[in-house]
Design an enzyme around this catalytic site. Sequence first.
Site, PDB file in Angstrom:
ATOM      1  N   ASP A  83       0.837  -1.208   0.000  1.00 33.42           N
ATOM      2  CA  ASP A  83       0.000   0.000   0.000  1.00 33.42           C
ATOM      3  C   ASP A  83       0.864   1.246   0.000  1.00 33.42           C
ATOM      4  OD1 ASP A  83       0.741  -0.678   2.731  1.00 33.42           O
ATOM      5  OD2 ASP A  83      -0.660   0.857   3.415  1.00 33.42           O
ATOM      6  N   GLU A 178      -0.005  -1.241   5.599  1.00 37.18           N
ATOM      7  CA  GLU A 178       1.024  -0.850   6.575  1.00 37.18           C
ATOM      8  C   GLU A 178       0.882   0.614   6.953  1.00 37.18           C
ATOM      9  OE1 GLU A 178       4.935   0.689   8.050  1.00 37.18           O
ATOM     10  OE2 GLU A 178       3.760   1.358   6.338  1.00 37.18           O
TER      11      GLU A 178
END
Length: 412
Positions: A83, A178
């Site tokens: 991400d 994350e």
Amino acid sequence: MSSQFPPELEARLTRYAAIDSQSDALSPSSPSTEIQLDMMRLLEKELTEIGASDVTLTEYGAVLATIPGNTEGPTVGFLAHVDTAPQFNATGVKPRVIKGYNGGEITFPDNPNLVLSPEEFPYLADKQGHDLITASGTTLLGADDKAGVAIIMTAMRHLLENPEIPHGPIRVAFTPDEEIGRGVDARLPKDLGADFAYTFDGGKVGEIEYETFSADGAQVTVTGVSIHPGFATGKLVNAIHLASKIVEMLPQATMTPETTSGREGFIHATDMVGGSSEMKLTFIIRDFERDGLAAKGALLKQVCVAVAATEPRAKITCEITPQYRNMYYWLEEDMTPVDLARDASRALGIEPVSVPIRGGTDGSRLTEMGVPCPNLFTGMQNIHGPLEWISVQDMAVATDLCLQIAQKAAKG
Ligand SMILES: [Zn+2]
């Protein structure tokens, strides 16, 4: 050094960066955004193509794979997150490669006002002659952490194509979310099955990080007494006034993110919403030490109690929730993974540097959950914004580090 890897790293990072995989803290789903699965499915396919085993896309949106060992050794994990940060536009990333950087100012095709200058960023000045990758000026690049993905993919492809390189079993994990602190699902440590692991999610060449903040979140709720203001005399208790007092009583010239550095912790007011009847204040509390973290939480509670005492008709609650812990609390018991990474770095002629991270990593949670997991450099710079850049040659050094660790772990 590493002359064979730059073309592959450049191709991988530009391919991955063009895919929007931004996470979203407000989404309750896991992974938080459907688009992260586009990246995951691509990695699932690429891992299968390079010949990795047990390639799995888990229910919680992580891609796991095995590189079987060809010799005895502990199982080592390598992780990167797919991400990109929600803080800046990540849609329509157009990665741009600057071959043989000339050491001057870098301008951006889609934003004439933006300049990346070696005077402002001295690390950039060191990269003359390198091939650099940036975005086009309107988005972040997402080298955080697609550089980590590219490094691990390249290293694993190299190991699978060169079976004469001795290494033990390796587990790879590409994780979602994350950036919003939800990268480590409760099932991940067991599914990963590694004795210890590394995230490739760090910055400058040489950085090997094994100390992170310890983190708590705090939610303060102020409930006043709500009455029509026309009939309020002696009755109305305004939650906004009490919430302001709480903010006012907290340290401002010290113990905030903007007034601290190095090993100092802070209390950071991140959000204040509501109205005269009820206000909700959100804080993050950070410190490297357990005592320091607890003291900051206690201070916040004291302030709430003191303000509550000024108005007994109001109700003020303060709820503190643990977020993550300094990975050093566990690593100090057994520094093997850190020492291994340092030895591997020195074998490449790079003196390792370890600075405490004023933040957390997926490795903080993993370490706490039983898989020691320091963080390693990728080369990424100016992350979470339009000036993000990375040197392909730095990524190649990180790829060499990954390969060195794999070999040294097997030797014990
Ligand atoms: Zn990252």
